[in-house]
Design a protein around this motif. Structure first.
Motif, PDB file in Angstrom:
ATOM      1  N   ASP A 114       0.811  -1.219   0.000  1.00 31.71           N
ATOM      2  CA  ASP A 114       0.000   0.000   0.000  1.00 31.71           C
ATOM      3  C   ASP A 114       0.849   1.276   0.000  1.00 31.71           C
ATOM      4  O   ASP A 114       0.332   2.371   0.153  1.00 31.71           O
ATOM      5  N   ASP A 115       2.165   1.110  -0.165  1.00 27.44           N
ATOM      6  CA  ASP A 115       3.090   2.237  -0.018  1.00 27.44           C
ATOM      7  C   ASP A 115       3.611   2.710  -1.378  1.00 27.44           C
ATOM      8  O   ASP A 115       4.307   1.979  -2.078  1.00 27.44           O
ATOM      9  N   GLU A 116       3.295   3.951  -1.727  1.00 30.59           N
ATOM     10  CA  GLU A 116       3.717   4.497  -3.022  1.00 30.59           C
ATOM     11  C   GLU A 116       5.226   4.685  -3.115  1.00 30.59           C
ATOM     12  O   GLU A 116       5.770   4.785  -4.219  1.00 30.59           O
ATOM     13  N   LYS A 117       5.905   4.739  -1.977  1.00 31.89           N
ATOM     14  CA  LYS A 117       7.358   4.956  -1.984  1.00 31.89           C
ATOM     15  C   LYS A 117       8.133   3.685  -2.352  1.00 31.89           C
ATOM     16  O   LYS A 117       9.332   3.739  -2.598  1.00 31.89           O
ATOM     17  N   ILE A 215      14.697   3.653   0.151  1.00 36.96           N
ATOM     18  CA  ILE A 215      16.003   3.577  -0.510  1.00 36.96           C
ATOM     19  C   ILE A 215      16.387   2.124  -0.780  1.00 36.96           C
ATOM     20  O   ILE A 215      15.853   1.200  -0.168  1.00 36.96           O
ATOM     21  N   TYR A 216      17.333   1.946  -1.674  1.00 38.14           N
ATOM     22  CA  TYR A 216      17.844   0.623  -2.049  1.00 38.14           C
ATOM     23  C   TYR A 216      19.304   0.537  -1.620  1.00 38.14           C
ATOM     24  O   TYR A 216      20.097   1.428  -1.914  1.00 38.14           O
ATOM     25  N   ILE A 217      19.646  -0.518  -0.871  1.00 35.28           N
ATOM     26  CA  ILE A 217      21.038  -0.708  -0.474  1.00 35.28           C
ATOM     27  C   ILE A 217      21.524  -2.067  -0.995  1.00 35.28           C
ATOM     28  O   ILE A 217      20.785  -3.049  -0.986  1.00 35.28           O
ATOM     29  N   SER A 218      22.744  -2.092  -1.495  1.00 38.89           N
ATOM     30  CA  SER A 218      23.268  -3.297  -2.143  1.00 38.89           C
ATOM     31  C   SER A 218      23.792  -4.306  -1.130  1.00 38.89           C
ATOM     32  O   SER A 218      24.140  -3.958   0.003  1.00 38.89           O
ATOM     33  N   ILE A 219      23.867  -5.558  -1.571  1.00 40.62           N
ATOM     34  CA  ILE A 219      24.457  -6.615  -0.748  1.00 40.62           C
ATOM     35  C   ILE A 219      25.894  -6.263  -0.387  1.00 40.62           C
ATOM     36  O   ILE A 219      26.332  -6.488   0.742  1.00 40.62           O
ATOM     37  N   ASN A 220      26.621  -5.700  -1.338  1.00 39.48           N
ATOM     38  CA  ASN A 220      28.019  -5.339  -1.070  1.00 39.48           C
ATOM     39  C   ASN A 220      28.134  -4.333   0.069  1.00 39.48           C
ATOM     40  O   ASN A 220      29.024  -4.440   0.918  1.00 39.48           O
ATOM     41  N   ARG A 268      20.359  -8.640  -5.389  1.00 37.15           N
ATOM     42  CA  ARG A 268      21.638  -7.938  -5.261  1.00 37.15           C
ATOM     43  C   ARG A 268      21.575  -6.822  -4.224  1.00 37.15           C
ATOM     44  O   ARG A 268      22.558  -6.133  -3.967  1.00 37.15           O
ATOM     45  N   GLY A 269      20.389  -6.650  -3.662  1.00 34.83           N
ATOM     46  CA  GLY A 269      20.214  -5.610  -2.672  1.00 34.83           C
ATOM     47  C   GLY A 269      18.823  -5.671  -2.065  1.00 34.83           C
ATOM     48  O   GLY A 269      18.037  -6.585  -2.351  1.00 34.83           O
ATOM     49  N   ILE A 270      18.518  -4.680  -1.226  1.00 31.02           N
ATOM     50  CA  ILE A 270      17.279  -4.683  -0.451  1.00 31.02           C
ATOM     51  C   ILE A 270      16.683  -3.276  -0.428  1.00 31.02           C
ATOM     52  O   ILE A 270      17.399  -2.294  -0.247  1.00 31.02           O
ATOM     53  N   TYR A 271      15.361  -3.200  -0.592  1.00 28.34           N
ATOM     54  CA  TYR A 271      14.656  -1.943  -0.381  1.00 28.34           C
ATOM     55  C   TYR A 271      14.338  -1.807   1.108  1.00 28.34           C
ATOM     56  O   TYR A 271      13.995  -2.795   1.768  1.00 28.34           O
ATOM     57  N   ILE A 272      14.440  -0.592   1.620  1.00 28.95           N
ATOM     58  CA  ILE A 272      14.196  -0.339   3.038  1.00 28.95           C
ATOM     59  C   ILE A 272      12.881   0.397   3.219  1.00 28.95           C
ATOM     60  O   ILE A 272      12.624   1.421   2.580  1.00 28.95           O
ATOM     61  N   SER A 273      12.044  -0.129   4.110  1.00 31.84           N
ATOM     62  CA  SER A 273      10.782   0.522   4.448  1.00 31.84           C
ATOM     63  C   SER A 273      10.733   0.768   5.952  1.00 31.84           C
ATOM     64  O   SER A 273      11.129  -0.091   6.745  1.00 31.84           O
ATOM     65  N   ILE A 274      10.244   1.937   6.348  1.00 34.82           N
ATOM     66  CA  ILE A 274      10.102   2.225   7.785  1.00 34.82           C
ATOM     67  C   ILE A 274       8.787   1.674   8.319  1.00 34.82           C
ATOM     68  O   ILE A 274       8.507   1.744   9.515  1.00 34.82           O
ATOM     69  N   ARG A 275       7.958   1.133   7.426  1.00 32.51           N
ATOM     70  CA  ARG A 275       6.634   0.681   7.834  1.00 32.51           C
ATOM     71  C   ARG A 275       6.677  -0.712   8.458  1.00 32.51           C
ATOM     72  O   ARG A 275       7.721  -1.295   8.652  1.00 32.51           O
TER      73      ARG A 275
END
Length: 290
Positions: A114-117, A215-220, A268-275
């Motif tokens: 449900d999050d547009e971000k 934001i997106y942060i990489s595995i590296n 290769r990375g992960i999106y971060i959600s504060i929800r």
């Protein structure tokens, strides 16, 4: 209508204040406190007293915001503890319940969907708690959800005996890999304190929702920080810019879960959600008007 919802977890207690105004749900406050209920060994070790003080503080804040309903929900730690603890915490709330692992995972998924971000059509949502990790994703037949009792506190207490951590979590890695063989290859979204703390540390700044949400942060990046954290003393970890106070003992285990989840789902990375599940639950309550 304005409500206060307290999410009483194994590591953090979080207060969310939300309202429905002009047909739209708005989130006014999202406040987190490290309590560490998952570490409680006995009633006299001070942890439950901190839990009671935290809920009292949240009730005072709720009153200042003029809410019409106060709700508290418990997760993994309260699924295991004797019921008297949650009953005591809940005494002054208007509504209280303990979520099942399945409910927790499903609500977590809804909070991201449900999050547009988070511009992902079909995410794999991961919520790393202190006592468990919830995964949820959609297939043709519907939503799949799994709750695994391998949270950051659980793994820390099982495998970490001293700091720096160094290679003490190597056996935990094998355990995680075995547990996560079911994960699909879908874009991974992390909700919960581990992901937001990692993102804040990588930014080198205190937690700010506007700075890290989506934001997106990489595995590296995560792997490099994990190795660095494992080589540091507890005091050094605690003093990292962006580290949430009280999370320094369990952050290495949480980061390992992040890393292995990304690898096992071929990301290769992960999106971060504060929800988290509290957002979806608050929205449901407000839209139902109950």
């Amino acid at each position: 209508m304005r409500i206060a919802l307290v999410d009483a977890g194994s590591n953090s207690f979080i207060l969310l204040i939300a309202e429905k105004k002009d047909g739209k749900v708005n989130y006014l406050l999202d406040l987190s406190t490290i309590v560490g209920m998952g570490k409680m060994k006995c009633e006299d070790d001070g942890i439950f007293e901190k839990a009671l003080k935290t809920t009292e503080k949240y009730l005072r804040i709720s009153e200042e915001y003029g809410v019409s309903k106060r709700i508290i929900v418990g997760t993994e730690v309260f699924r295991k503890l004797p019921s008297k603890y949650f009953e005591k915490l809940s005494e002054k709330f208007d509504s209280a319940r303990i979520l099942s692992g399945k409910e927790e995972a499903e609500l977590s998924y809804l909070s991201v969907a449900d999050d547009e971000k988070i511009p992902i059509h079909s995410p794999l949502v991961m919520d790393i708690g202190g006592g468990s990790v919830e995964y949820s994703f959609k297939i043709e037949k519907g939503l799949i959800s799994r709750s695994i009792p391998m949270g950051a506190i659980v793994l820390t207490e099982k495998y970490v005996r001293s700091y720096p951590v160094h290679d003490q979590l190597e056996n935990a890695k094998k355990f995680i890999e075995k547990e996560l063989s079911f994960l699909p290859q879908l874009p991974l979204v992390s909700i919960g304190g581990t992901g937001t703390t990692v993102a804040s540390v990588l930014k080198g700044k205190p937690f700010s929702a506007s700075l890290i949400h989506g934001i997106y942060i990489s595995i590296n990046e995560i792997e490099s920080l994990y190795k660095r954290v494992c080589s540091m003393s507890l005091n050094e970890v605690s003093n990292l810019p962006g580290m949430e106070k009280g999370r320094e003992k369990v952050i290495a285990a949480g980061m390992l879960i992040l890393l292995e989840s990304a690898k096992m789902s071929s990301n290769r990375g992960i999106y971060i959600s504060i929800r988290g599940h509290r957002y979806a639950m608050a929205k449901k309550i407000l839209e139902s008007g109950i």
